[in-house]
Design a protein around this motif. Sequence first.
Motif, PDB file in Angstrom:
ATOM      1  N   UNK A 102      14.258  52.154  17.214  1.00  0.00           N
ATOM      2  CA  UNK A 102      15.376  51.971  16.296  1.00  0.00           C
ATOM      3  C   UNK A 102      16.096  53.299  16.152  1.00  0.00           C
ATOM      4  N   UNK A 103      17.394  53.331  16.411  1.00  0.00           N
ATOM      5  CA  UNK A 103      18.139  54.581  16.310  1.00  0.00           C
ATOM      6  C   UNK A 103      19.608  54.328  16.048  1.00  0.00           C
ATOM      7  N   UNK A 104      20.338  55.410  15.754  1.00  0.00           N
ATOM      8  CA  UNK A 104      21.769  55.239  15.472  1.00  0.00           C
ATOM      9  C   UNK A 104      22.643  56.335  16.077  1.00  0.00           C
ATOM     10  N   UNK A 105      22.039  57.415  16.566  1.00  0.00           N
ATOM     11  CA  UNK A 105      22.840  58.533  17.057  1.00  0.00           C
ATOM     12  C   UNK A 105      22.946  58.572  18.566  1.00  0.00           C
ATOM     13  N   UNK A 106      23.880  59.378  19.040  1.00  0.00           N
ATOM     14  CA  UNK A 106      24.059  59.522  20.480  1.00  0.00           C
ATOM     15  C   UNK A 106      22.811  60.141  21.121  1.00  0.00           C
ATOM     16  N   UNK A 107      22.082  60.957  20.350  1.00  0.00           N
ATOM     17  CA  UNK A 107      20.849  61.552  20.861  1.00  0.00           C
ATOM     18  C   UNK A 107      19.745  60.513  21.052  1.00  0.00           C
ATOM     19  N   UNK A 108      19.897  59.356  20.416  1.00  0.00           N
ATOM     20  CA  UNK A 108      18.887  58.304  20.534  1.00  0.00           C
ATOM     21  C   UNK A 108      19.126  57.414  21.743  1.00  0.00           C
ATOM     22  N   UNK A 120      19.867  49.230  17.650  1.00  0.00           N
ATOM     23  CA  UNK A 120      20.822  50.199  17.111  1.00  0.00           C
ATOM     24  C   UNK A 120      21.287  49.765  15.730  1.00  0.00           C
ATOM     25  N   UNK A 121      21.487  50.736  14.861  1.00  0.00           N
ATOM     26  CA  UNK A 121      22.055  50.465  13.543  1.00  0.00           C
ATOM     27  C   UNK A 121      23.561  50.367  13.719  1.00  0.00           C
ATOM     28  N   UNK A 122      24.070  49.155  13.680  1.00  0.00           N
ATOM     29  CA  UNK A 122      25.443  48.885  14.076  1.00  0.00           C
ATOM     30  C   UNK A 122      26.511  49.633  13.318  1.00  0.00           C
ATOM     31  N   UNK A 123      26.569  49.486  11.997  1.00  0.00           N
ATOM     32  CA  UNK A 123      27.665  50.068  11.217  1.00  0.00           C
ATOM     33  C   UNK A 123      27.617  51.585  11.218  1.00  0.00           C
ATOM     34  N   UNK A 124      26.397  52.142  11.147  1.00  0.00           N
ATOM     35  CA  UNK A 124      26.259  53.592  11.073  1.00  0.00           C
ATOM     36  C   UNK A 124      26.054  54.220  12.442  1.00  0.00           C
ATOM     37  N   UNK A 125      25.819  53.418  13.454  1.00  0.00           N
ATOM     38  CA  UNK A 125      25.493  53.943  14.767  1.00  0.00           C
ATOM     39  C   UNK A 125      26.708  54.353  15.575  1.00  0.00           C
ATOM     40  N   UNK A 126      26.469  55.212  16.548  1.00  0.00           N
ATOM     41  CA  UNK A 126      27.549  55.619  17.446  1.00  0.00           C
ATOM     42  C   UNK A 126      27.783  54.530  18.484  1.00  0.00           C
ATOM     43  N   UNK A 127      28.954  54.578  19.111  1.00  0.00           N
ATOM     44  CA  UNK A 127      29.274  53.581  20.138  1.00  0.00           C
ATOM     45  C   UNK A 127      28.281  53.645  21.294  1.00  0.00           C
ATOM     46  N   UNK A 128      27.860  54.860  21.636  1.00  0.00           N
ATOM     47  CA  UNK A 128      26.920  55.021  22.747  1.00  0.00           C
ATOM     48  C   UNK A 128      25.588  54.352  22.438  1.00  0.00           C
ATOM     49  N   UNK A 132      24.057  51.030  24.371  1.00  0.00           N
ATOM     50  CA  UNK A 132      22.812  51.207  25.109  1.00  0.00           C
ATOM     51  C   UNK A 132      21.721  50.260  24.633  1.00  0.00           C
ATOM     52  N   UNK A 133      21.709  49.966  23.338  1.00  0.00           N
ATOM     53  CA  UNK A 133      20.633  49.169  22.746  1.00  0.00           C
ATOM     54  C   UNK A 133      20.688  47.711  23.200  1.00  0.00           C
ATOM     55  N   UNK A 134      19.543  47.051  23.089  1.00  0.00           N
ATOM     56  CA  UNK A 134      19.467  45.626  23.413  1.00  0.00           C
ATOM     57  C   UNK A 134      20.035  44.767  22.295  1.00  0.00           C
ATOM     58  N   UNK A 135      19.943  45.259  21.069  1.00  0.00           N
ATOM     59  CA  UNK A 135      20.485  44.522  19.929  1.00  0.00           C
ATOM     60  C   UNK A 135      20.975  45.512  18.883  1.00  0.00           C
ATOM     61  N   UNK A 136      21.917  45.077  18.069  1.00  0.00           N
ATOM     62  CA  UNK A 136      22.483  45.942  17.033  1.00  0.00           C
ATOM     63  C   UNK A 136      22.455  45.215  15.696  1.00  0.00           C
ATOM     64  N   UNK A 137      22.040  45.934  14.653  1.00  0.00           N
ATOM     65  CA  UNK A 137      22.043  45.388  13.303  1.00  0.00           C
ATOM     66  C   UNK A 137      23.389  45.738  12.680  1.00  0.00           C
ATOM     67  N   UNK A 144      16.107  43.370   8.346  1.00  0.00           N
ATOM     68  CA  UNK A 144      16.278  42.406   9.440  1.00  0.00           C
ATOM     69  C   UNK A 144      15.315  42.692  10.590  1.00  0.00           C
ATOM     70  N   UNK A 145      14.759  43.902  10.637  1.00  0.00           N
ATOM     71  CA  UNK A 145      13.828  44.241  11.718  1.00  0.00           C
ATOM     72  C   UNK A 145      12.533  43.447  11.590  1.00  0.00           C
ATOM     73  N   UNK A 146      11.847  43.465  10.414  1.00  0.00           N
ATOM     74  CA  UNK A 146      10.660  42.599  10.282  1.00  0.00           C
ATOM     75  C   UNK A 146      11.001  41.128  10.469  1.00  0.00           C
ATOM     76  N   UNK A 147      12.198  40.722  10.035  1.00  0.00           N
ATOM     77  CA  UNK A 147      12.622  39.330  10.218  1.00  0.00           C
ATOM     78  C   UNK A 147      12.717  38.995  11.698  1.00  0.00           C
ATOM     79  N   UNK A 148      13.296  39.904  12.489  1.00  0.00           N
ATOM     80  CA  UNK A 148      13.429  39.668  13.927  1.00  0.00           C
ATOM     81  C   UNK A 148      12.065  39.588  14.594  1.00  0.00           C
TER      82      UNK A 148
END
Length: 208
Positions: A102-108, A120-128, A132-137, A144-148
């Motif tokens: 789980x990450x949100x930055x370009x370094x992730x 990826x954390x959608x609203x707070x995350x970078x476009x990169x 890159x992520x398989x799914x975005x919150x 929502x992570x435990x729910x998923x």
Amino acid sequence: RVADYVREREGRGETVVHVVRDGDIIGAIAMRDELREAAPGVVAALQDAGIETVMLTGDNERTAAAVAEEVGIDEYRAELLPEDKQSVIESYQADGHVVAMVGDGINDAPSLATADVGIAMGAAGTDTAIETADMALMADDLERIPYAVKLSKATRWNVLENVGLAVLTVTVLLAGVLTSYVTLASGMLVHEASVLLVILNGMRLLRY
């Protein structure tokens, strides 16, 4: 005095930036990202589901230890560069673990791409990170992570149950045909009944 201040602040989970003038340290500024209120509950829910939680961070050792203790994370790795995070994930995978990152930055982004599942954390995350992520919150809701996880496990078991039911039905019908106990009408009835059971079993997922 600055060193004491730094140790105290890092022990509280804060990151300290030194103030330097003419090559001499004259002060320090402590900063900290506020923890999400839901974080401890999310970590506890994941642990209850049998998932080991690990924090990978570029912060120093004392800061990472304080945050991990506050949130209740099982393990942490501190002072990591982006490539170091990727290496840690690869080491877990080499040990046979299925890793979700789980990450949100370009370094992730490298770690998100390496993990078996990148989140990826959608609203707070970078476009990169999002690309890159398989799914975005998109709502940045950690809960929502435990729910998923719960939904994916329920879906997996549901599929196995439906496949088992289908195989059992085909086996019974085949045995009945070979022994002449099953006629065309009864065979169609049993087949349609099994299809209905599979549909009803699949609909149980709607409760999630």
